[in-house]
Design a protein around this motif. Structure first.
Motif, PDB file in Angstrom:
ATOM      1  N   VAL A   1      48.974  41.200  59.354  1.00  0.00           N
ATOM      2  CA  VAL A   1      50.117  40.557  59.987  1.00  0.00           C
ATOM      3  C   VAL A   1      51.153  40.298  58.899  1.00  0.00           C
ATOM      4  O   VAL A   1      50.807  39.986  57.765  1.00  0.00           O
ATOM      5  N   VAL A   2      52.431  40.473  59.258  1.00  0.00           N
ATOM      6  CA  VAL A   2      53.528  40.223  58.321  1.00  0.00           C
ATOM      7  C   VAL A   2      53.880  38.743  58.410  1.00  0.00           C
ATOM      8  O   VAL A   2      54.307  38.267  59.458  1.00  0.00           O
ATOM      9  N   CYS A   3      53.672  38.021  57.290  1.00  0.00           N
ATOM     10  CA  CYS A   3      53.884  36.566  57.260  1.00  0.00           C
ATOM     11  C   CYS A   3      55.114  36.171  56.456  1.00  0.00           C
ATOM     12  O   CYS A   3      55.226  35.024  56.030  1.00  0.00           O
ATOM     13  N   THR A   4      56.005  37.082  56.222  1.00  0.00           N
ATOM     14  CA  THR A   4      57.199  36.802  55.437  1.00  0.00           C
ATOM     15  C   THR A   4      58.383  37.531  56.060  1.00  0.00           C
ATOM     16  O   THR A   4      58.195  38.419  56.895  1.00  0.00           O
ATOM     17  N   ALA A   5      59.580  37.143  55.673  1.00  0.00           N
ATOM     18  CA  ALA A   5      60.772  37.790  56.228  1.00  0.00           C
ATOM     19  C   ALA A   5      60.819  39.262  55.816  1.00  0.00           C
ATOM     20  O   ALA A   5      60.464  39.610  54.684  1.00  0.00           O
ATOM     21  N   ILE A   6      61.256  40.092  56.741  1.00  0.00           N
ATOM     22  CA  ILE A   6      61.394  41.524  56.466  1.00  0.00           C
ATOM     23  C   ILE A   6      62.817  41.768  55.973  1.00  0.00           C
ATOM     24  O   ILE A   6      63.774  41.485  56.694  1.00  0.00           O
ATOM     25  N   PRO A   7      62.977  42.273  54.745  1.00  0.00           N
ATOM     26  CA  PRO A   7      64.321  42.509  54.224  1.00  0.00           C
ATOM     27  C   PRO A   7      65.069  43.545  55.058  1.00  0.00           C
ATOM     28  O   PRO A   7      64.475  44.495  55.566  1.00  0.00           O
ATOM     29  N   ALA A   8      66.365  43.350  55.178  1.00  0.00           N
ATOM     30  CA  ALA A   8      67.197  44.314  55.899  1.00  0.00           C
ATOM     31  C   ALA A   8      67.408  45.553  55.035  1.00  0.00           C
ATOM     32  O   ALA A   8      67.511  45.462  53.808  1.00  0.00           O
ATOM     33  N   THR A   9      67.446  46.694  55.678  1.00  0.00           N
ATOM     34  CA  THR A   9      67.773  47.946  54.991  1.00  0.00           C
ATOM     35  C   THR A   9      68.966  48.568  55.706  1.00  0.00           C
ATOM     36  O   THR A   9      69.147  48.367  56.903  1.00  0.00           O
ATOM     37  N   THR A  10      69.772  49.320  54.958  1.00  0.00           N
ATOM     38  CA  THR A  10      70.972  49.902  55.568  1.00  0.00           C
ATOM     39  C   THR A  10      70.622  50.967  56.595  1.00  0.00           C
ATOM     40  O   THR A  10      71.321  51.124  57.587  1.00  0.00           O
ATOM     41  N   THR A  11      69.542  51.684  56.355  1.00  0.00           N
ATOM     42  CA  THR A  11      69.020  52.662  57.311  1.00  0.00           C
ATOM     43  C   THR A  11      67.512  52.455  57.410  1.00  0.00           C
ATOM     44  O   THR A  11      66.895  51.949  56.472  1.00  0.00           O
ATOM     45  N   PRO A  12      66.894  52.834  58.510  1.00  0.00           N
ATOM     46  CA  PRO A  12      65.436  52.704  58.610  1.00  0.00           C
ATOM     47  C   PRO A  12      64.738  53.544  57.537  1.00  0.00           C
ATOM     48  O   PRO A  12      65.098  54.698  57.303  1.00  0.00           O
ATOM     49  N   VAL A  13      63.758  52.951  56.860  1.00  0.00           N
ATOM     50  CA  VAL A  13      62.989  53.642  55.815  1.00  0.00           C
ATOM     51  C   VAL A  13      61.501  53.544  56.149  1.00  0.00           C
ATOM     52  O   VAL A  13      61.071  52.614  56.829  1.00  0.00           O
ATOM     53  N   PRO A  14      60.697  54.509  55.676  1.00  0.00           N
ATOM     54  CA  PRO A  14      59.259  54.466  55.951  1.00  0.00           C
ATOM     55  C   PRO A  14      58.590  53.232  55.329  1.00  0.00           C
ATOM     56  O   PRO A  14      58.998  52.758  54.273  1.00  0.00           O
ATOM     57  N   VAL A  15      57.548  52.746  55.993  1.00  0.00           N
ATOM     58  CA  VAL A  15      56.799  51.577  55.529  1.00  0.00           C
ATOM     59  C   VAL A  15      55.563  52.050  54.765  1.00  0.00           C
ATOM     60  O   VAL A  15      54.880  52.977  55.187  1.00  0.00           O
TER      61      VAL A  15
END
Length: 108
Positions: free
Chosen positions: A40-54
């Motif tokens: 589970v992601v328990c922290t803020a997800i940084p914004a990216t200018t374009t979608p990038v692979p995880v």
């Protein structure tokens, strides 16, 4: 004991670049082939200018996160507080399959 309990790994930090979004776990995690993997992601997800692979950091290396069809999951598809369930695959290219992505009802 029913053996139905699973460990939910928590993403403690996220590193963003122009080419990928890397999810980091604390403590550092290792995995073996065909191991159940839940996080589970328990922290803020940084914004990216374009979608990038995880990518996930496992066994000290970045490992791609794929959906149940074997396609990359992109940063715009990731959500905080959502439990991702799947498996680690160590054969060929190491990867994690998130079996509950995408969310869809394929009835019919």
């Amino acid at each position: 004991m029913c053996n139905c309990c699973e460990t939910i790994n928590r993403v403690s930090s996220i590193t963003a670049s122009t080419t990928e979004l890397v999810l980091n776990f604390s403590p550092a995690l290792g995995a073996i082939n065909e191991q159940k993997f839940t996080f589970v992601v328990c922290t803020a997800i940084p914004a990216t200018t374009t979608p990038v692979p995880v990518q996930l950091t496992l066994n000290g290396n970045p490992v791609p996160l794929w959906n149940k069809y074997g396609n990359p999951i992109y940063s715009n598809e990731l959500r905080t507080r959502k439990v991702y369930r799947g498996y680690y695959g160590g054969e060929g290219t190491p990867h994690v399959i998130a079996a509950n992505v995408p969310n869809c009802c394929c009835c019919g």
